[in-house]
Scaffold this motif. Structure first.
Motif, PDB file in Angstrom:
ATOM      1  N   PRO A   1      14.745  33.268  67.155  1.00 24.50           N
ATOM      2  CA  PRO A   1      15.979  33.655  67.002  1.00 24.50           C
ATOM      3  C   PRO A   1      16.892  34.529  68.196  1.00 24.50           C
ATOM      4  CG  PRO A   1      14.038  34.573  65.811  1.00 24.50           C
ATOM      5  CD  PRO A   1      13.374  33.302  66.568  1.00 24.50           C
TER       6      PRO A   1
ATOM      7  N   ILE B   1      14.201  50.862  52.918  1.00 22.41           N
ATOM      8  CA  ILE B   1      14.355  49.519  52.982  1.00 22.41           C
ATOM      9  C   ILE B   1      17.052  49.554  52.785  1.00 22.41           C
ATOM     10  CG2 ILE B   1      14.472  48.119  50.456  1.00 22.41           C
ATOM     11  CD1 ILE B   1      14.656  46.750  53.732  1.00 22.41           C
TER      12      ILE B   1
ATOM     13  N   PRO C   1      10.046  42.463  62.275  1.00 23.34           N
ATOM     14  CA  PRO C   1      10.165  43.385  60.760  1.00 23.34           C
ATOM     15  C   PRO C   1       9.136  43.339  60.008  1.00 23.34           C
ATOM     16  CG  PRO C   1      11.221  40.672  61.016  1.00 23.34           C
ATOM     17  CD  PRO C   1      10.772  41.656  62.411  1.00 23.34           C
TER      18      PRO C   1
ATOM     19  N   GLU D   1      19.320  35.849  50.874  1.00 24.74           N
ATOM     20  CA  GLU D   1      18.032  35.222  51.405  1.00 24.74           C
ATOM     21  C   GLU D   1      17.322  35.640  50.528  1.00 24.74           C
ATOM     22  OE1 GLU D   1      16.309  33.444  54.533  1.00 24.74           O
ATOM     23  OE2 GLU D   1      17.874  32.493  55.342  1.00 24.74           O
TER      24      GLU D   1
ATOM     25  N   GLN E   1      16.150  46.386  47.144  1.00 25.34           N
ATOM     26  CA  GLN E   1      18.125  45.998  47.367  1.00 25.34           C
ATOM     27  C   GLN E   1      18.544  46.261  46.124  1.00 25.34           C
ATOM     28  OE1 GLN E   1      17.919  43.952  50.957  1.00 25.34           O
ATOM     29  NE2 GLN E   1      19.626  45.179  51.521  1.00 25.34           N
TER      30      GLN E   1
ATOM     31  N   VAL F   1      21.902  45.369  58.696  1.00 25.11           N
ATOM     32  CA  VAL F   1      21.604  44.269  58.889  1.00 25.11           C
ATOM     33  C   VAL F   1      22.973  43.453  58.320  1.00 25.11           C
ATOM     34  CG1 VAL F   1      20.613  41.954  58.166  1.00 25.11           C
ATOM     35  CG2 VAL F   1      18.932  44.653  59.028  1.00 25.11           C
TER      36      VAL F   1
ATOM     37  N   ASN G   1      18.437  38.357  54.654  1.00 27.40           N
ATOM     38  CA  ASN G   1      17.095  38.852  54.070  1.00 27.40           C
ATOM     39  C   ASN G   1      17.696  39.756  53.383  1.00 27.40           C
ATOM     40  OD1 ASN G   1      15.104  36.586  55.228  1.00 27.40           O
ATOM     41  ND2 ASN G   1      16.109  37.856  56.539  1.00 27.40           N
ATOM     42  N   VAL G   2      17.060  39.824  51.842  1.00 25.75           N
ATOM     43  CA  VAL G   2      17.374  41.000  51.070  1.00 25.75           C
ATOM     44  C   VAL G   2      16.226  41.145  50.148  1.00 25.75           C
ATOM     45  CG1 VAL G   2      18.564  41.676  48.367  1.00 25.75           C
ATOM     46  CG2 VAL G   2      19.858  39.857  50.587  1.00 25.75           C
TER      47      VAL G   2
ATOM     48  N   GLY H   1      13.948  26.569  63.440  1.00 27.33           N
ATOM     49  CA  GLY H   1      12.486  26.691  64.269  1.00 27.33           C
ATOM     50  C   GLY H   1      12.900  26.985  65.380  1.00 27.33           C
TER      51      GLY H   1
ATOM     52  N   VAL I   1       9.829  24.954  61.812  1.00 27.81           N
ATOM     53  CA  VAL I   1      10.492  23.596  62.907  1.00 27.81           C
ATOM     54  C   VAL I   1       9.854  23.613  63.894  1.00 27.81           C
ATOM     55  CG1 VAL I   1      11.510  21.154  62.624  1.00 27.81           C
ATOM     56  CG2 VAL I   1      11.629  22.093  60.825  1.00 27.81           C
ATOM     57  N   GLU I   2       8.985  23.385  64.843  1.00 25.35           N
ATOM     58  CA  GLU I   2       8.562  23.424  65.737  1.00 25.35           C
ATOM     59  C   GLU I   2       8.456  22.425  66.500  1.00 25.35           C
ATOM     60  OE1 GLU I   2       4.880  25.804  66.178  1.00 25.35           O
ATOM     61  OE2 GLU I   2       5.610  27.652  65.094  1.00 25.35           O
TER      62      GLU I   2
ATOM     63  N   GLN J   1       7.472  28.130  55.563  1.00 25.48           N
ATOM     64  CA  GLN J   1       6.797  27.368  56.806  1.00 25.48           C
ATOM     65  C   GLN J   1       5.496  26.947  56.886  1.00 25.48           C
ATOM     66  OE1 GLN J   1       7.062  30.777  60.128  1.00 25.48           O
ATOM     67  NE2 GLN J   1       8.673  30.622  58.883  1.00 25.48           N
TER      68      GLN J   1
HETATM   69  P1  C2E Z   1      11.996  34.568  56.847  1.00 22.66           P
HETATM   70  O1  C2E Z   1      13.201  35.360  56.034  1.00 22.66           O
HETATM   71  O2  C2E Z   1      11.363  34.085  55.773  1.00 22.66           O
HETATM   72  O3  C2E Z   1      11.819  34.595  58.315  1.00 22.66           O
HETATM   73  C1  C2E Z   1      11.452  33.679  58.558  1.00 22.66           C
HETATM   74  C2  C2E Z   1      10.488  33.902  59.877  1.00 22.66           C
HETATM   75  O4  C2E Z   1      10.456  32.902  60.461  1.00 22.66           O
HETATM   76  C3  C2E Z   1      11.431  34.840  61.417  1.00 22.66           C
HETATM   77  O5  C2E Z   1      10.421  35.733  61.298  1.00 22.66           O
HETATM   78  C4  C2E Z   1      11.814  34.273  61.937  1.00 22.66           C
HETATM   79  O6  C2E Z   1      11.421  34.839  63.463  1.00 22.66           O
HETATM   80  C5  C2E Z   1       9.678  33.001  62.177  1.00 22.66           C
HETATM   81  N1  C2E Z   1      10.510  31.837  62.485  1.00 22.66           N
HETATM   82  C6  C2E Z   1      11.444  31.206  63.089  1.00 22.66           C
HETATM   83  N2  C2E Z   1      11.043  30.019  63.592  1.00 22.66           N
HETATM   84  C7  C2E Z   1       9.469  29.522  63.626  1.00 22.66           C
HETATM   85  C8  C2E Z   1       9.291  28.472  63.870  1.00 22.66           C
HETATM   86  O7  C2E Z   1       9.271  28.076  64.349  1.00 22.66           O
HETATM   87  N3  C2E Z   1       7.193  29.192  64.029  1.00 22.66           N
HETATM   88  C9  C2E Z   1       7.492  30.534  63.893  1.00 22.66           C
HETATM   89  N4  C2E Z   1       5.929  30.529  63.617  1.00 22.66           N
HETATM   90  N5  C2E Z   1       8.117  31.327  63.236  1.00 22.66           N
HETATM   91  C10 C2E Z   1       9.321  30.838  63.206  1.00 22.66           C
HETATM   92  P2  C2E Z   1      10.409  38.020  61.330  1.00 22.66           P
HETATM   93  O8  C2E Z   1      11.798  37.074  62.488  1.00 22.66           O
HETATM   94  O9  C2E Z   1       9.164  38.251  62.252  1.00 22.66           O
HETATM   95  O10 C2E Z   1      10.744  38.150  60.055  1.00 22.66           O
HETATM   96  C11 C2E Z   1       9.559  38.034  59.127  1.00 22.66           C
HETATM   97  C12 C2E Z   1      10.645  38.466  57.992  1.00 22.66           C
HETATM   98  O11 C2E Z   1      10.782  39.323  57.514  1.00 22.66           O
HETATM   99  C13 C2E Z   1      10.988  37.492  57.112  1.00 22.66           C
HETATM  100  O12 C2E Z   1      10.687  36.078  56.867  1.00 22.66           O
HETATM  101  C14 C2E Z   1      12.004  38.594  56.170  1.00 22.66           C
HETATM  102  O13 C2E Z   1      11.015  38.307  54.962  1.00 22.66           O
HETATM  103  C15 C2E Z   1      12.257  39.850  57.048  1.00 22.66           C
HETATM  104  N6  C2E Z   1      12.829  39.978  57.569  1.00 22.66           N
HETATM  105  C16 C2E Z   1      13.700  39.544  58.651  1.00 22.66           C
HETATM  106  N7  C2E Z   1      14.471  40.379  58.489  1.00 22.66           N
HETATM  107  C17 C2E Z   1      14.987  41.330  57.196  1.00 22.66           C
HETATM  108  C18 C2E Z   1      16.252  41.936  57.262  1.00 22.66           C
HETATM  109  O14 C2E Z   1      17.184  42.298  57.508  1.00 22.66           O
HETATM  110  N8  C2E Z   1      15.654  42.651  56.050  1.00 22.66           N
HETATM  111  C19 C2E Z   1      15.126  42.470  54.903  1.00 22.66           C
HETATM  112  N9  C2E Z   1      14.428  42.660  53.380  1.00 22.66           N
HETATM  113  N10 C2E Z   1      13.369  41.633  55.373  1.00 22.66           N
HETATM  114  C20 C2E Z   1      13.681  40.319  56.613  1.00 22.66           C
END
Ligand code: C2E
Ligand code: MG
Ligand code: MG
Ligand code: MG
Length: 283
Positions: free
Chosen positions: A263, A87, A74, A149, A122, A94, A117-118, A257, A238-239, A203
């Motif tokens: 995911p 979006i 994303p 969220e 939207q 989603v 996530n919103v 995490g 959390v890693e 994070q």
């Molecule tokens: P977010 O909502 O803060 O989601 C958490 C992000 O951190 C996710 O990245 C997840 O894969 C990543 N993450 C989780 N655990 C860990 C960890 O232990 N270490 C690290 N380094 N990263 C971790 P992702 O999936 O790439 O999504 C990035 C952002 O994109 C999300 O941040 C959210 O803001 C947005 N997003 C994702 N899906 C949607 C959606 O359906 N709609 C909207 N509007 N935004 C979305």
């Protein structure tokens, strides 16, 4: 990125701005088609409830299975989707996927609170509450199993217009969370103006969490503040076991995490869920 986007016409441009514009146009066109062609998928990341070491929730995270580039995260298309209005379609897709999935789990006796996530775009479109109400009615998912969220920074840019909508959404019985908390420089008093149930600590604070450091102090303060306001706290990113131990000691409610799981697809999610139910001490 351009070479991955198909075609090589970008090479005819020397002006960086034009290249960027062309790339973005191509990406927009492909995203639009991708949405129509069903190329979007939803992955789920487990949230561990520290009170009983069970998986109590799942965050729905969108991915784009691009025919040439493979799985695209994303980070590469959400901001473009926000700028172009796509979006709305992505968000509704989603939401539907996640609610249907949560209902399927619910029917299997697995109550997982699914968070979606919103984007504030939207919220500002004005029909989010009716879309959420409609999707809940179609599926018969108990509202308490859906969470939305919203990031702290997006909330801060639109305080007045957003609060009313958040109250409408909350009245449906769903849960609300402030995402990426601590990065938006909000006055802490704002927290009590939002009708939210969860605060997700960003994070960046979790990464360098070590006893005594600044991030540890901030994390401790956020947990204490949230609990005083009767909000639950989720730590994301959390890693390591050390991070988990610290968060547990501080009374954090849930963690999310790579330590627990990346995911994953819905089918794999059930396996993680059952593993944690069977041997909770593994976490
Ligand atoms: P977010 O909502 O803060 O989601 C958490 C992000 O951190 C996710 O990245 C997840 O894969 C990543 N993450 C989780 N655990 C860990 C960890 O232990 N270490 C690290 N380094 N990263 C971790 P992702 O999936 O790439 O999504 C990035 C952002 O994109 C999300 O941040 C959210 O803001 C947005 N997003 C994702 N899906 C949607 C959606 O359906 N709609 C909207 N509007 N935004 C979305
Ligand atoms: Mg999130
Ligand atoms: Mg986040
Ligand atoms: Mg984030």
């Amino acid at each position: 990125h351009a070479k991955h986007l198909g075609g090589n016409c970008f090479q005819f441009y020397t002006d960086n701005l034009q290249v960027t514009t062309l790339e973005r146009l191509q990406l927009e066109t492909q995203l639009r088609k991708g949405i129509e062609n069903g190329e979007l998928e939803v992955f789920y990341q487990p949230k561990l409830n520290l009170a009983d070491d069970s998986i109590g929730g799942a965050e729905a995270l969108v991915r784009w299975r691009h025919p040439q580039r493979g799985l695209v995260g994303p980070g590469e298309f959400i901001s473009l989707a926000e700028e172009t209005g796509l979006i709305g379609a992505i968000g509704e897709f989603v939401l539907r996927q996640a609610v249907n999935q949560a209902y399927a789990w619910h029917q299997q006796g697995l109550d997982v609170r699914v968070s979606v996530n919103v984007s504030v775009h939207q919220v500002r479109q004005g029909n989010l509450t009716s879309i959420v109400r409609q999707v809940l009615e179609e599926t018969h998912l108990p509202a308490r199993l859906l969470e939305l969220e919203l990031t702290e920074s997006q909330l801060l840019d639109n305080v007045e217009s957003v609060i009313a909508t958040l109250h409408q959404l909350h009245a449906l019985g769903i849960k609300l969370a402030i995402d990426d908390f601590g990065t938006g420089y909000s006055s802490l008093s704002y927290l009590k103006r939002f009708p939210v149930d969860y605060v997700k600590i960003d994070q960046t604070f979790i990464r360098d969490l070590s006893q005594g450091g600044e991030d540890a102090a901030i994390t401790r303060a956020i947990i204490a503040l949230a609990h005083n306001l009767e909000l639950k706290v989720v730590a994301e990113g959390v890693e390591t076991q050390d991070q988990l131990d610290f968060l547990r000691l501080q009374g954090c409610d849930e963690i999310q995490g790579y330590l627990i799981s990346r995911p994953i697809e819905a089918l794999d999610f059930v396996r993680v869920l059952r593993a944690h139910a069977a041997s909770p001490s593994m976490a």
